[in-house]
Design a protein around this motif. Sequence first.
Motif, PDB file in Angstrom:
ATOM      1  N   GLU A   3      50.582  44.449   3.812  1.00 46.73           N
ATOM      2  CA  GLU A   3      49.835  43.301   4.339  1.00 46.73           C
ATOM      3  C   GLU A   3      50.561  41.993   4.017  1.00 46.73           C
ATOM      4  O   GLU A   3      50.617  41.072   4.835  1.00 46.73           O
ATOM      5  N   TYR A   4      51.143  41.900   2.823  1.00 47.73           N
ATOM      6  CA  TYR A   4      51.897  40.713   2.428  1.00 47.73           C
ATOM      7  C   TYR A   4      53.075  40.487   3.379  1.00 47.73           C
ATOM      8  O   TYR A   4      53.290  39.383   3.881  1.00 47.73           O
ATOM      9  N   TYR A   5      53.854  41.548   3.625  1.00 44.52           N
ATOM     10  CA  TYR A   5      55.005  41.397   4.512  1.00 44.52           C
ATOM     11  C   TYR A   5      54.588  41.066   5.941  1.00 44.52           C
ATOM     12  O   TYR A   5      55.269  40.316   6.627  1.00 44.52           O
ATOM     13  N   ARG A   6      53.463  41.600   6.387  1.00 43.99           N
ATOM     14  CA  ARG A   6      52.969  41.252   7.721  1.00 43.99           C
ATOM     15  C   ARG A   6      52.570  39.781   7.780  1.00 43.99           C
ATOM     16  O   ARG A   6      52.848  39.103   8.762  1.00 43.99           O
ATOM     17  N   ALA A   7      51.921  39.288   6.729  1.00 43.55           N
ATOM     18  CA  ALA A   7      51.509  37.887   6.700  1.00 43.55           C
ATOM     19  C   ALA A   7      52.725  36.962   6.602  1.00 43.55           C
ATOM     20  O   ALA A   7      52.744  35.894   7.193  1.00 43.55           O
ATOM     21  N   LYS A   8      53.726  37.382   5.866  1.00 42.20           N
ATOM     22  CA  LYS A   8      54.902  36.541   5.661  1.00 42.20           C
ATOM     23  C   LYS A   8      55.854  36.551   6.852  1.00 42.20           C
ATOM     24  O   LYS A   8      56.369  35.514   7.249  1.00 42.20           O
TER      25      LYS A   8
ATOM     26  N   MET B  85      49.682  30.177   6.571  1.00 44.95           N
ATOM     27  CA  MET B  85      50.042  30.082   5.168  1.00 44.95           C
ATOM     28  C   MET B  85      48.843  30.397   4.267  1.00 44.95           C
ATOM     29  O   MET B  85      49.017  30.983   3.216  1.00 44.95           O
ATOM     30  N   LEU B  86      47.650  30.033   4.696  1.00 43.96           N
ATOM     31  CA  LEU B  86      46.450  30.331   3.923  1.00 43.96           C
ATOM     32  C   LEU B  86      46.265  31.836   3.774  1.00 43.96           C
ATOM     33  O   LEU B  86      45.921  32.332   2.704  1.00 43.96           O
ATOM     34  N   GLU B  87      46.521  32.584   4.853  1.00 42.76           N
ATOM     35  CA  GLU B  87      46.406  34.043   4.814  1.00 42.76           C
ATOM     36  C   GLU B  87      47.377  34.631   3.787  1.00 42.76           C
ATOM     37  O   GLU B  87      47.020  35.540   3.046  1.00 42.76           O
ATOM     38  N   LEU B  88      48.586  34.117   3.743  1.00 45.10           N
ATOM     39  CA  LEU B  88      49.591  34.595   2.793  1.00 45.10           C
ATOM     40  C   LEU B  88      49.110  34.383   1.356  1.00 45.10           C
ATOM     41  O   LEU B  88      49.240  35.273   0.512  1.00 45.10           O
ATOM     42  N   GLY B  89      48.516  33.245   1.088  1.00 41.42           N
ATOM     43  CA  GLY B  89      47.994  32.959  -0.252  1.00 41.42           C
ATOM     44  C   GLY B  89      46.889  33.920  -0.652  1.00 41.42           C
ATOM     45  O   GLY B  89      46.836  34.385  -1.803  1.00 41.42           O
ATOM     46  N   LYS B  90      46.014  34.239   0.286  1.00 42.64           N
ATOM     47  CA  LYS B  90      44.926  35.181   0.007  1.00 42.64           C
ATOM     48  C   LYS B  90      45.475  36.564  -0.310  1.00 42.64           C
ATOM     49  O   LYS B  90      44.986  37.239  -1.210  1.00 42.64           O
ATOM     50  N   VAL B  91      46.480  36.978   0.442  1.00 35.18           N
ATOM     51  CA  VAL B  91      47.086  38.289   0.213  1.00 35.18           C
ATOM     52  C   VAL B  91      47.741  38.322  -1.165  1.00 35.18           C
ATOM     53  O   VAL B  91      47.619  39.308  -1.903  1.00 35.18           O
ATOM     54  N   ILE B  92      48.417  37.253  -1.543  1.00 36.96           N
ATOM     55  CA  ILE B  92      49.074  37.194  -2.855  1.00 36.96           C
ATOM     56  C   ILE B  92      48.042  37.292  -3.970  1.00 36.96           C
ATOM     57  O   ILE B  92      48.242  38.014  -4.953  1.00 36.96           O
ATOM     58  N   LEU B  93      46.916  36.613  -3.821  1.00 38.06           N
ATOM     59  CA  LEU B  93      45.863  36.682  -4.835  1.00 38.06           C
ATOM     60  C   LEU B  93      45.295  38.094  -4.949  1.00 38.06           C
ATOM     61  O   LEU B  93      45.061  38.592  -6.056  1.00 38.06           O
ATOM     62  N   ARG B  94      45.075  38.761  -3.818  1.00 36.69           N
ATOM     63  CA  ARG B  94      44.558  40.129  -3.836  1.00 36.69           C
ATOM     64  C   ARG B  94      45.577  41.079  -4.450  1.00 36.69           C
ATOM     65  O   ARG B  94      45.218  42.001  -5.189  1.00 36.69           O
ATOM     66  N   LEU B  95      46.842  40.847  -4.156  1.00 42.47           N
ATOM     67  CA  LEU B  95      47.912  41.674  -4.714  1.00 42.47           C
ATOM     68  C   LEU B  95      47.996  41.491  -6.230  1.00 42.47           C
ATOM     69  O   LEU B  95      48.134  42.467  -6.982  1.00 42.47           O
ATOM     70  N   GLU B  96      47.876  40.272  -6.692  1.00 46.12           N
ATOM     71  CA  GLU B  96      47.913  39.998  -8.125  1.00 46.12           C
ATOM     72  C   GLU B  96      46.706  40.634  -8.829  1.00 46.12           C
ATOM     73  O   GLU B  96      46.841  41.191  -9.918  1.00 46.12           O
ATOM     74  N   LYS B  97      45.551  40.584  -8.216  1.00 42.19           N
ATOM     75  CA  LYS B  97      44.359  41.212  -8.788  1.00 42.19           C
ATOM     76  C   LYS B  97      44.552  42.725  -8.901  1.00 42.19           C
ATOM     77  O   LYS B  97      44.225  43.328  -9.926  1.00 42.19           O
ATOM     78  N   ALA B  98      45.111  43.339  -7.872  1.00 41.97           N
ATOM     79  CA  ALA B  98      45.366  44.782  -7.887  1.00 41.97           C
ATOM     80  C   ALA B  98      46.428  45.125  -8.943  1.00 41.97           C
ATOM     81  O   ALA B  98      46.333  46.159  -9.613  1.00 41.97           O
ATOM     82  N   ARG B  99      47.413  44.267  -9.111  1.00 37.17           N
ATOM     83  CA  ARG B  99      48.450  44.498 -10.124  1.00 37.17           C
ATOM     84  C   ARG B  99      47.841  44.503 -11.522  1.00 37.17           C
ATOM     85  O   ARG B  99      48.131  45.375 -12.347  1.00 37.17           O
ATOM     86  N   ARG B 100      46.947  43.544 -11.781  1.00 39.74           N
ATOM     87  CA  ARG B 100      46.271  43.506 -13.077  1.00 39.74           C
ATOM     88  C   ARG B 100      45.412  44.749 -13.287  1.00 39.74           C
ATOM     89  O   ARG B 100      45.353  45.307 -14.387  1.00 39.74           O
TER      90      ARG B 100
END
Length: 59
Positions: A42-47, A1-16
Motif C-alpha cells: 500500500e505504501y508503494y502504491r501511494a508513493k 501526500m496525505l494518503e502517504l502519511g496515513k500509510v506510513i503511520l499505519r505501517l509504523e503502528k504495525a511495526r511496533r
Amino acid sequence: MLELGKVILRLEKARRELLNTDPGDKEKLLAVSRKMDRLIVEYYRAKHGPETTRPAAGR
C-alpha cells in the motif's frame, strides 16, 4: 501526500506491534507479518502509483 502519511503511520503502528509480539506465538507473528506485507505494498502504491505493483507477466 496525505494518503502517504496515513500509510506510513499505519505501517509504523504495525511495526511496533510486530516488535512487541511474543516470539513464541508463531500464529500472531505470521498474522502481523502478513499485515506488514500488505501495508508495504500500500505504501508503494501511494508513493509511486498503481503501475509499480502490477503483477509480472505469466503469473
